[in-house]
Design an enzyme around this catalytic site. Structure first.
Site, PDB file in Angstrom:
ATOM      1  NE  ARG A   1     -11.004   3.882  12.593  1.00 47.24           N
ATOM      2  CZ  ARG A   1     -11.148   4.797  13.544  1.00 47.24           C
ATOM      3  NH1 ARG A   1     -12.177   4.747  14.360  1.00 47.24           N
ATOM      4  NH2 ARG A   1     -10.269   5.765  13.694  1.00 47.24           N
TER       5      ARG A   1
ATOM      6  CG  ASN B   1     -10.388  -2.218   3.449  1.00 44.34           C
ATOM      7  OD1 ASN B   1     -10.266  -2.023   2.237  1.00 44.34           O
ATOM      8  ND2 ASN B   1     -10.279  -1.252   4.327  1.00 44.34           N
TER       9      ASN B   1
ATOM     10  CB  VAL C   1      -1.739  -0.027   8.937  1.00 43.66           C
ATOM     11  CG1 VAL C   1      -2.082   1.429   9.166  1.00 43.66           C
ATOM     12  CG2 VAL C   1      -0.329  -0.328   9.444  1.00 43.66           C
TER      13      VAL C   1
ATOM     14  NE  ARG D   1     -13.182   5.943   9.265  1.00 46.47           N
ATOM     15  CZ  ARG D   1     -13.380   6.689  10.348  1.00 46.47           C
ATOM     16  NH1 ARG D   1     -14.594   6.871  10.807  1.00 46.47           N
ATOM     17  NH2 ARG D   1     -12.376   7.253  10.975  1.00 46.47           N
TER      18      ARG D   1
ATOM     19  CG  ASN E   1      -2.686   9.903   1.511  1.00 44.43           C
ATOM     20  OD1 ASN E   1      -1.941  10.346   0.642  1.00 44.43           O
ATOM     21  ND2 ASN E   1      -3.980  10.159   1.529  1.00 44.43           N
TER      22      ASN E   1
ATOM     23  N   GLY F   1       0.862  -1.175   0.000  1.00 49.29           N
ATOM     24  CA  GLY F   1       0.000   0.000   0.000  1.00 49.29           C
ATOM     25  C   GLY F   1       0.899   1.226   0.000  1.00 49.29           C
TER      26      GLY F   1
ATOM     27  N   GLY G   1       1.013   4.405   3.727  1.00 50.58           N
ATOM     28  CA  GLY G   1       2.188   3.615   3.329  1.00 50.58           C
ATOM     29  C   GLY G   1       3.360   4.514   2.959  1.00 50.58           C
TER      30      GLY G   1
ATOM     31  CG  HIS H   1      -7.852   1.987  15.722  1.00 51.03           C
ATOM     32  ND1 HIS H   1      -7.279   3.097  16.280  1.00 51.03           N
ATOM     33  CD2 HIS H   1      -7.885   2.233  14.386  1.00 51.03           C
ATOM     34  CE1 HIS H   1      -6.981   3.969  15.338  1.00 51.03           C
ATOM     35  NE2 HIS H   1      -7.349   3.465  14.177  1.00 51.03           N
TER      36      HIS H   1
ATOM     37  NE  ARG I   1      -5.225  10.405  15.489  1.00 53.66           N
ATOM     38  CZ  ARG I   1      -5.850   9.653  14.607  1.00 53.66           C
ATOM     39  NH1 ARG I   1      -6.738   8.759  15.004  1.00 53.66           N
ATOM     40  NH2 ARG I   1      -5.610   9.787  13.309  1.00 53.66           N
TER      41      ARG I   1
END
Ligand code: NAD
Length: 307
Positions: free
Chosen positions: A89, A96, A119, A83, A10, A7, A12, A176, A152
């Site tokens: 998700r 996926n 991921v 998404r 963004n 992948g 990867g 998650h 975060r």
């Protein structure tokens, strides 16, 4: 030593560039169904090597070049759909899962001793999908989740206190997703319990913001976050390669820990050079255990419903 990232989107691309900058592996193979994208990003990252003072070769590969990933120490899977704004998700699951199974199978064919970091979202479910497909030791496959969520959370505490995020020690476990669980009683700032520094309403705001950051960024950018996720993956890779044995929260397959079975959920582990060395079982109170059970039931229900 080489690692593979599947992948070249963004996330990867960002994690390839953060890992390269750390100068901890000789070679990064960046593979994507779009070979042009993988080659373009690999070239751009390699061009920055002198500027960032590293010597990490980054090579872009297409979907028919898995054999070049042979004997990778770590395989990172970031391939898949993201998404769209308004999409949860969970709605990503079916599509996926097909991608993850195919990618995992191809990677295992050439790197059967590798550690796998998943991921793609929904994270705890995709890690489960990859685990079932790979049929490897549960200590060699884990999902990147808690490290990002904790970072975060810490960034918002640092904002509220105008302090350095590196002074914050905290623990965030569970899914998650919406039911993730920041543990206030394990949150300190240079040893000071968070409750002595921030009001309950401030803390509630921080917890809510942590849980909704993914969606907030999605609405702003119309795509998923990538800098912080990429940095979190790079930290995991660094811990593994440097054998620093950091305690990191990641999504692990539980076989009785926390009273849970046959599910991937974020828990603290000691991450070593050969994978998970120890799953740390926190002494959760009744309410926290209940929340972990809720996360587990939610994930199991999704798996039963969509896979
Ligand atoms: P992106 O769309 O930018 O990149 C995904 C890449 O996967 C694309 O380049 C696409 O061509 C590639 N791809 C699709 N199918 C493939 C296949 N079969 N083989 C090889 N490559 C394939 O998306 P992104 O922003 O990089 O996000 C990637 C995934 O990571 C998404 O599922 C996203 O939800 C997830 N994500 C997870 C976290 C986390 O905390 N775990 C954080 C951010 C994003």
């Amino acid at each position: 030593m080489k690692i593979t990232i599947v992948g070249a989107g963004n996330v990867g691309g960002a994690c390839a560039s953060f890992i390269a900058a750390k100068d901890i592996v000789n070679k990064i193979l960046l593979l994507d169904i779009s070979k042009e994208k993988a080659m373009g990003k690999a070239l751009d990252i390699w061009n920055s090597s002198q500027l960032l003072t590293n010597n990490t070769k980054v090579i872009g590969l297409g979907n028919n070049e898995y054999r070049k990933t042979k004997n990778s120490k770590i395989c990172i899977i970031t391939s898949g759909l993201i998404r769209n704004p308004g999409m949860t998700r969970d709605q990503l699951i079916t599509k996926n899962a097909v991608i993850i199974k195919e990618v995992a199978k191809n990677l295992l064919k050439y790197s059967n001793k590798a550690l796998f970091i998943i991921v793609s979202n929904p994270l705890d479910i995709m890690t489960y999908v990859a685990f079932k497909e790979l049929n490897i030791s549960r200590l060699k496959i884990f999902g990147m989740s808690g490290l990002l969520d904790t970072a975060r959370y810490n960034s918002y505490i640092a904002t509220a206190l105008s302090c350095n995020p590196n002074n914050i020690q905290s623990m965030l476990i569970g899914e998650h997703g919406d039911t993730m669980m920041p543990l206030l009683r394990y949150t300190t700032i240079s040893g000071i319990p968070i409750g002595e520094l921030l009001s309950k309403s401030n803390l509630n705001f921080i917890i809510k913001k942590t849980k909704t950051t993914g969606g907030e960024i999605l609405n702003l950018l119309k795509t998923s976050a990538w800098y912080a996720p990429g940095a979190a993956i790079a930290n995991m890779v660094e811990t593994i390669i440097k054998k620093s044995k950091n305690i990191i929260t990641c999504s692990c397959y539980l076989t009785g820990e926390y009273g849970l079975n046959n599910v991937f959920l974020g828990v603290p582990v000691i991450l070593g050079n050969n994978g998970i060395e120890k799953i740390i079982e926190l002494q959760l109170n009744k309410e926290e255990r209940k929340k972990m059970n809720t996360s587990s039931l939610k994930i199991k229900k999704m798996i039963a419903q969509f896979l």
